[in-house]
Design an enzyme around this catalytic site. Sequence first.
Site, PDB file in Angstrom:
ATOM      1  N   GLY A   1      -5.780  -4.513  -2.445  1.00  0.00           N
ATOM      2  CA  GLY A   1      -4.624  -5.205  -2.057  1.00  0.00           C
ATOM      3  C   GLY A   1      -4.059  -5.826  -3.286  1.00  0.00           C
ATOM      4  O   GLY A   1      -2.775  -6.424  -3.162  1.00  0.00           O
ATOM      5  N   GLY A   2      -4.379  -5.392  -4.556  1.00  0.00           N
ATOM      6  CA  GLY A   2      -3.655  -5.840  -5.723  1.00  0.00           C
ATOM      7  C   GLY A   2      -3.993  -7.115  -6.034  1.00  0.00           C
ATOM      8  O   GLY A   2      -3.508  -7.862  -6.890  1.00  0.00           O
TER       9      GLY A   2
ATOM     10  N   LYS B   1      -7.127 -12.905  -7.988  1.00  0.00           N
ATOM     11  CA  LYS B   1      -6.041 -12.966  -9.100  1.00  0.00           C
ATOM     12  C   LYS B   1      -4.807 -12.423  -8.596  1.00  0.00           C
ATOM     13  O   LYS B   1      -4.829 -11.372  -7.789  1.00  0.00           O
ATOM     14  CB  LYS B   1      -6.480 -12.423 -10.423  1.00  0.00           C
ATOM     15  CG  LYS B   1      -6.716 -10.937 -10.416  1.00  0.00           C
ATOM     16  CD  LYS B   1      -5.198 -10.264 -10.593  1.00  0.00           C
ATOM     17  CE  LYS B   1      -5.366  -8.497 -10.289  1.00  0.00           C
ATOM     18  NZ  LYS B   1      -4.352  -7.826 -10.029  1.00  0.00           N
TER      19      LYS B   1
ATOM     20  N   ASP C   1     -10.372  -6.037 -14.692  1.00  0.00           N
ATOM     21  CA  ASP C   1      -9.924  -7.588 -14.261  1.00  0.00           C
ATOM     22  C   ASP C   1     -11.617  -8.330 -14.254  1.00  0.00           C
ATOM     23  O   ASP C   1     -11.371  -9.628 -13.895  1.00  0.00           O
ATOM     24  CB  ASP C   1      -9.483  -7.649 -12.824  1.00  0.00           C
ATOM     25  CG  ASP C   1      -8.316  -6.721 -12.887  1.00  0.00           C
ATOM     26  OD1 ASP C   1      -7.744  -6.731 -13.871  1.00  0.00           O
ATOM     27  OD2 ASP C   1      -7.830  -6.556 -11.829  1.00  0.00           O
TER      28      ASP C   1
ATOM     29  N   SER D   1     -13.254  -6.267  -8.300  1.00  0.00           N
ATOM     30  CA  SER D   1     -13.757  -6.961  -9.563  1.00  0.00           C
ATOM     31  C   SER D   1     -14.314  -8.399  -9.538  1.00  0.00           C
ATOM     32  O   SER D   1     -15.183  -8.818 -10.188  1.00  0.00           O
ATOM     33  CB  SER D   1     -12.336  -6.993 -10.559  1.00  0.00           C
ATOM     34  OG  SER D   1     -11.929  -5.828 -10.853  1.00  0.00           O
TER      35      SER D   1
ATOM     36  N   LEU E   1      -8.931  -5.641   0.770  1.00  0.00           N
ATOM     37  CA  LEU E   1      -9.419  -4.452   0.168  1.00  0.00           C
ATOM     38  C   LEU E   1      -7.984  -3.676  -0.468  1.00  0.00           C
ATOM     39  O   LEU E   1      -7.070  -3.670   0.284  1.00  0.00           O
ATOM     40  CB  LEU E   1      -9.988  -3.153   1.042  1.00  0.00           C
ATOM     41  CG  LEU E   1     -11.530  -3.649   1.624  1.00  0.00           C
ATOM     42  CD1 LEU E   1     -11.880  -2.430   2.372  1.00  0.00           C
ATOM     43  CD2 LEU E   1     -12.319  -4.066   0.334  1.00  0.00           C
TER      44      LEU E   1
HETATM   45  P1  ATP Z   1      -7.324  -3.822  -8.678  1.00  0.00           P
HETATM   46  O1  ATP Z   1      -5.948  -4.787  -8.301  1.00  0.00           O
HETATM   47  O2  ATP Z   1      -8.300  -4.615  -9.401  1.00  0.00           O
HETATM   48  O3  ATP Z   1      -6.961  -2.549  -8.899  1.00  0.00           O
HETATM   49  P2  ATP Z   1      -7.426  -4.192  -5.631  1.00  0.00           P
HETATM   50  O4  ATP Z   1      -7.481  -5.410  -5.512  1.00  0.00           O
HETATM   51  O5  ATP Z   1      -6.180  -3.288  -5.433  1.00  0.00           O
HETATM   52  O6  ATP Z   1      -7.865  -3.899  -7.141  1.00  0.00           O
HETATM   53  P3  ATP Z   1      -9.789  -3.752  -4.723  1.00  0.00           P
HETATM   54  O7  ATP Z   1     -10.013  -4.369  -3.453  1.00  0.00           O
HETATM   55  O8  ATP Z   1     -10.405  -4.510  -5.799  1.00  0.00           O
HETATM   56  O9  ATP Z   1      -8.600  -3.407  -5.001  1.00  0.00           O
HETATM   57  O10 ATP Z   1     -10.845  -2.454  -4.691  1.00  0.00           O
HETATM   58  C1  ATP Z   1     -10.103  -1.038  -4.919  1.00  0.00           C
HETATM   59  C2  ATP Z   1     -11.278  -0.121  -4.394  1.00  0.00           C
HETATM   60  O11 ATP Z   1     -12.199  -0.210  -5.121  1.00  0.00           O
HETATM   61  C3  ATP Z   1     -11.497  -0.272  -2.793  1.00  0.00           C
HETATM   62  O12 ATP Z   1     -10.528   0.559  -2.179  1.00  0.00           O
HETATM   63  C4  ATP Z   1     -12.982   0.366  -2.762  1.00  0.00           C
HETATM   64  O13 ATP Z   1     -12.739   1.673  -2.650  1.00  0.00           O
HETATM   65  C5  ATP Z   1     -13.498   0.130  -4.250  1.00  0.00           C
HETATM   66  N1  ATP Z   1     -14.678  -0.820  -4.192  1.00  0.00           N
HETATM   67  C6  ATP Z   1     -15.816  -0.968  -4.495  1.00  0.00           C
HETATM   68  N2  ATP Z   1     -16.423  -1.963  -4.600  1.00  0.00           N
HETATM   69  C7  ATP Z   1     -15.611  -3.045  -3.842  1.00  0.00           C
HETATM   70  C8  ATP Z   1     -15.923  -4.053  -3.347  1.00  0.00           C
HETATM   71  N3  ATP Z   1     -16.888  -4.912  -3.622  1.00  0.00           N
HETATM   72  N4  ATP Z   1     -14.641  -4.752  -2.825  1.00  0.00           N
HETATM   73  C9  ATP Z   1     -13.445  -4.235  -2.779  1.00  0.00           C
HETATM   74  N5  ATP Z   1     -13.474  -2.733  -3.239  1.00  0.00           N
HETATM   75  C10 ATP Z   1     -14.416  -2.179  -3.650  1.00  0.00           C
END
Ligand code: ATP
Length: 315
Positions: free
Chosen positions: A114-115, A26, A153, A120, A112
């Site tokens: 990455g926003g 998203k 999310d 989720s 990972l």
């Molecule tokens: P959001 O925008 O929802 O805050 P994001 O995209 O910035 O999230 P994600 O990749 O969703 O970041 O994950 C943030 C952290 O969640 C990761 O650094 C990791 O430690 C933890 N995590 C746990 N399970 C997962 C998974 N299946 N995939 C990614 N991260 C995960």
Amino acid sequence: MTEAWGPDDDKPRRFAGPVKVRVPSKINLHLGVGPLREDGYHELNTVYHAISLFDELTARRGDTLTLTMEGEGAGELALDDSNLIIRAARALAARGRVPAHARLHLRKSIPLAGGLAGGSADAAATLLACDLLWGTGFSREELAEIGAELGSDVPFLLHGGTALGTGHGESVSPILARPTTWHWVLAIADGGLSTPEVYRELDRLREGPWPPAALENADELMTALRQRKPEVLGATLANDLQPAALSLRPALADVLKAGYDAGAVAGIVSGSGPTCVFLAADGAHAEQVAAELTEAGVCRSVVTARGPMPGARVT
Ligand code: ATP
């Protein structure tokens, strides 16, 4: 690609063999962040938009619960009880009163931290895949309710499309607009940003005179979505977390500038960053912006994507 089910009444009850689920990432077209609430969450008013950068989760029968993975973050992301996939499977099993037994495999393309809500997204895919593997028979709404406990999310990533998120993002209502495909270019950064840290930085910045802590609603953006003109939509993209992400990662300003220099209609930090997302006029324009952005060498990789996309679906 066939969609095995859409509305809940079409949902099959149980799959005997492997269940493969594709889930989008998203971006937030509007991310209004209110002041910190007493329960530790910020009140949000956000427009979610699901895009065609997908993770894929396969669930097979097993005697215990195991998780393997390939792709983005392999070797880096813990596959133990801290992983949102394992947490989602256990939460579903507890709610459905079934043993949490499955062999799960993740093919990850969403970077990972990455926003882009990759974690989720994986939780949403797991809820759907295991519900079908175990025959627990929950509706999409019930899965969203279980998912909301795992991450704000998750409900949106079960539904997909373009939707308004309120509360702390877990309360989702679809935005009905005439079907339009929007074209995006994503600048993927080296290394992630921690979402809680970005929110803390925003609170810190808000102790000063700027930026304001008022919760802006998404009315302007929703009007722009109906006009189906990239330049109109581009002018209304907004992200309250952007100043905080830029404060923690000042080099993102160079990425945003490079996107505009490459001819993007508009650019914004995606959610808590550090991915930057650029709106293009059409598919060919997106490819052109992506090529120039790659040439600029300001990020780890560049991908194009379309939206809106459906939420987690069996393939
Ligand atoms: P959001 O925008 O929802 O805050 P994001 O995209 O910035 O999230 P994600 O990749 O969703 O970041 O994950 C943030 C952290 O969640 C990761 O650094 C990791 O430690 C933890 N995590 C746990 N399970 C997962 C998974 N299946 N995939 C990614 N991260 C995960």
